[in-house]
Design a protein around this motif. Structure first.
Motif, PDB file in Angstrom:
ATOM      1  N   LYS A  22      23.083 -40.518  65.126  1.00 52.12           N
ATOM      2  CA  LYS A  22      24.388 -41.165  65.287  1.00 52.12           C
ATOM      3  C   LYS A  22      25.507 -40.147  65.494  1.00 52.12           C
ATOM      4  CE  LYS A  22      23.135 -45.100  62.420  1.00 52.12           C
ATOM      5  NZ  LYS A  22      23.317 -45.736  61.104  1.00 52.12           N
ATOM      6  N   GLY A  23      25.163 -38.856  65.552  1.00 52.25           N
ATOM      7  CA  GLY A  23      26.162 -37.827  65.795  1.00 52.25           C
ATOM      8  C   GLY A  23      26.620 -37.081  64.565  1.00 52.25           C
ATOM      9  N   GLU A  24      26.047 -37.390  63.402  1.00 47.22           N
ATOM     10  CA  GLU A  24      26.431 -36.714  62.161  1.00 47.22           C
ATOM     11  C   GLU A  24      25.464 -35.560  61.897  1.00 47.22           C
ATOM     12  OE1 GLU A  24      26.703 -39.585  58.958  1.00 47.22           O
ATOM     13  OE2 GLU A  24      27.334 -41.114  60.377  1.00 47.22           O
ATOM     14  N   SER A  25      25.717 -34.421  62.524  1.00 45.02           N
ATOM     15  CA  SER A  25      24.823 -33.275  62.371  1.00 45.02           C
ATOM     16  C   SER A  25      24.911 -32.709  60.955  1.00 45.02           C
ATOM     17  CB  SER A  25      25.166 -32.198  63.392  1.00 45.02           C
ATOM     18  OG  SER A  25      26.506 -31.799  63.271  1.00 45.02           O
ATOM     19  N   PHE A  26      23.890 -31.943  60.565  1.00 41.98           N
ATOM     20  CA  PHE A  26      23.862 -31.355  59.230  1.00 41.98           C
ATOM     21  C   PHE A  26      23.092 -30.043  59.268  1.00 41.98           C
ATOM     22  CE2 PHE A  26      20.241 -34.160  59.576  1.00 41.98           C
ATOM     23  CZ  PHE A  26      19.194 -33.446  59.014  1.00 41.98           C
ATOM     24  N   ILE A  27      23.212 -29.279  58.184  1.00 46.85           N
ATOM     25  CA  ILE A  27      22.553 -27.982  58.066  1.00 46.85           C
ATOM     26  C   ILE A  27      21.552 -28.051  56.925  1.00 46.85           C
ATOM     27  CG2 ILE A  27      22.896 -25.546  57.464  1.00 46.85           C
ATOM     28  CD1 ILE A  27      25.656 -25.769  58.807  1.00 46.85           C
ATOM     29  N   ILE A  28      20.368 -27.493  57.155  1.00 50.22           N
ATOM     30  CA  ILE A  28      19.360 -27.390  56.100  1.00 50.22           C
ATOM     31  C   ILE A  28      19.370 -25.944  55.608  1.00 50.22           C
ATOM     32  CG2 ILE A  28      16.914 -27.549  55.510  1.00 50.22           C
ATOM     33  CD1 ILE A  28      16.638 -29.695  57.665  1.00 50.22           C
ATOM     34  N   ALA A  29      19.461 -25.801  54.287  1.00 48.54           N
ATOM     35  CA  ALA A  29      19.527 -24.478  53.669  1.00 48.54           C
ATOM     36  C   ALA A  29      18.308 -24.257  52.786  1.00 48.54           C
ATOM     37  CB  ALA A  29      20.799 -24.343  52.852  1.00 48.54           C
ATOM     38  N   LYS A  30      17.919 -22.991  52.652  1.00 47.33           N
ATOM     39  CA  LYS A  30      16.831 -22.607  51.753  1.00 47.33           C
ATOM     40  C   LYS A  30      17.393 -21.582  50.784  1.00 47.33           C
ATOM     41  CE  LYS A  30      12.102 -20.888  51.757  1.00 47.33           C
ATOM     42  NZ  LYS A  30      10.995 -20.424  52.602  1.00 47.33           N
ATOM     43  N   ALA A  31      17.327 -21.894  49.506  1.00 42.30           N
ATOM     44  CA  ALA A  31      17.891 -21.037  48.461  1.00 42.30           C
ATOM     45  C   ALA A  31      19.373 -20.757  48.720  1.00 42.30           C
ATOM     46  CB  ALA A  31      17.099 -19.735  48.361  1.00 42.30           C
ATOM     47  N   GLY A  32      20.072 -21.788  49.206  1.00 45.87           N
ATOM     48  CA  GLY A  32      21.504 -21.661  49.447  1.00 45.87           C
ATOM     49  C   GLY A  32      21.876 -20.975  50.745  1.00 45.87           C
ATOM     50  N   ARG A  33      20.891 -20.492  51.494  1.00 46.27           N
ATOM     51  CA  ARG A  33      21.156 -19.788  52.754  1.00 46.27           C
ATOM     52  C   ARG A  33      20.898 -20.727  53.935  1.00 46.27           C
ATOM     53  NH1 ARG A  33      17.071 -16.102  54.793  1.00 46.27           N
ATOM     54  NH2 ARG A  33      17.713 -15.844  56.935  1.00 46.27           N
ATOM     55  N   PRO A  34      21.902 -20.988  54.774  1.00 46.42           N
ATOM     56  CA  PRO A  34      21.713 -21.888  55.919  1.00 46.42           C
ATOM     57  C   PRO A  34      20.592 -21.390  56.829  1.00 46.42           C
ATOM     58  CG  PRO A  34      24.037 -21.360  55.636  1.00 46.42           C
ATOM     59  CD  PRO A  34      23.267 -20.467  54.714  1.00 46.42           C
ATOM     60  N   MET A  35      19.699 -22.321  57.197  1.00 48.01           N
ATOM     61  CA  MET A  35      18.546 -21.964  58.026  1.00 48.01           C
ATOM     62  C   MET A  35      18.605 -22.601  59.414  1.00 48.01           C
ATOM     63  SD  MET A  35      16.745 -19.994  56.057  1.00 48.01           S
ATOM     64  CE  MET A  35      15.123 -19.927  56.759  1.00 48.01           C
ATOM     65  N   VAL A  36      18.861 -23.909  59.458  1.00 47.29           N
ATOM     66  CA  VAL A  36      18.877 -24.620  60.741  1.00 47.29           C
ATOM     67  C   VAL A  36      19.994 -25.651  60.760  1.00 47.29           C
ATOM     68  CG1 VAL A  36      16.407 -24.335  61.186  1.00 47.29           C
ATOM     69  CG2 VAL A  36      17.203 -26.354  59.990  1.00 47.29           C
ATOM     70  N   LYS A  37      20.414 -25.977  61.971  1.00 49.02           N
ATOM     71  CA  LYS A  37      21.388 -27.043  62.176  1.00 49.02           C
ATOM     72  C   LYS A  37      20.673 -28.159  62.921  1.00 49.02           C
ATOM     73  CE  LYS A  37      25.820 -27.990  64.401  1.00 49.02           C
ATOM     74  NZ  LYS A  37      26.894 -27.398  65.203  1.00 49.02           N
ATOM     75  N   VAL A  38      20.775 -29.375  62.420  1.00 46.71           N
ATOM     76  CA  VAL A  38      20.123 -30.525  63.036  1.00 46.71           C
ATOM     77  C   VAL A  38      21.194 -31.366  63.726  1.00 46.71           C
ATOM     78  CG1 VAL A  38      18.685 -32.561  62.641  1.00 46.71           C
ATOM     79  CG2 VAL A  38      18.357 -30.516  61.247  1.00 46.71           C
ATOM     80  N   ILE A  39      21.009 -31.576  65.044  1.00 51.51           N
ATOM     81  CA  ILE A  39      21.940 -32.386  65.833  1.00 51.51           C
ATOM     82  C   ILE A  39      21.139 -33.320  66.726  1.00 51.51           C
ATOM     83  CG2 ILE A  39      23.727 -30.603  65.851  1.00 51.51           C
ATOM     84  CD1 ILE A  39      22.954 -30.052  68.770  1.00 51.51           C
ATOM     85  N   ALA A  40      21.768 -34.368  67.199  1.00 50.19           N
ATOM     86  CA  ALA A  40      21.128 -35.297  68.130  1.00 50.19           C
ATOM     87  C   ALA A  40      20.908 -34.593  69.459  1.00 50.19           C
ATOM     88  CB  ALA A  40      22.002 -36.532  68.328  1.00 50.19           C
TER      89      ALA A  40
END
Length: 81
Positions: A22-40
């Motif tokens: 729906k356009g609400e991208s987010f970031i997945i972090a591992k141990a508080g460190r950003p790893m990937v950004k998920v977008i449509a």
């Protein structure tokens, strides 16, 4: 932008994918460190603007736009007077 840890992302993956679609991208972090950004997939990338209507309200198109220069064009092709 929402940042979530990898464990929470695994737990709520379906819901997060729906949000990203729906356009609400987010970031997945591992141990508080950003790893990937998920977008449509169809979301415009960073710095990309939608082209359709990008000059809306900045220019006007004359009512006779489709007839402008018709006499000159006709004379170039040997027609008319």
């Amino acid at each position: 932008m929402l940042t979530i840890n990898i464990h929470e992302a695994k737990t709520h993956l379906s819901r997060l994918i729906e949000q990203a679609a729906k356009g609400e991208s987010f970031i997945i972090a591992k141990a508080g460190r950003p790893m990937v950004k998920v977008i449509a997939l169809d979301a415009p990338g960073a710095g990309q603007a939608k082209r359709l209507g990008f000059l809306a309200g900045q220019i006007t198109v004359p009512d006779d736009f489709d007839r402008m220069g018709s006499a000159e064009i006709e004379s170039l092709f040997g027609g008319g007077a």
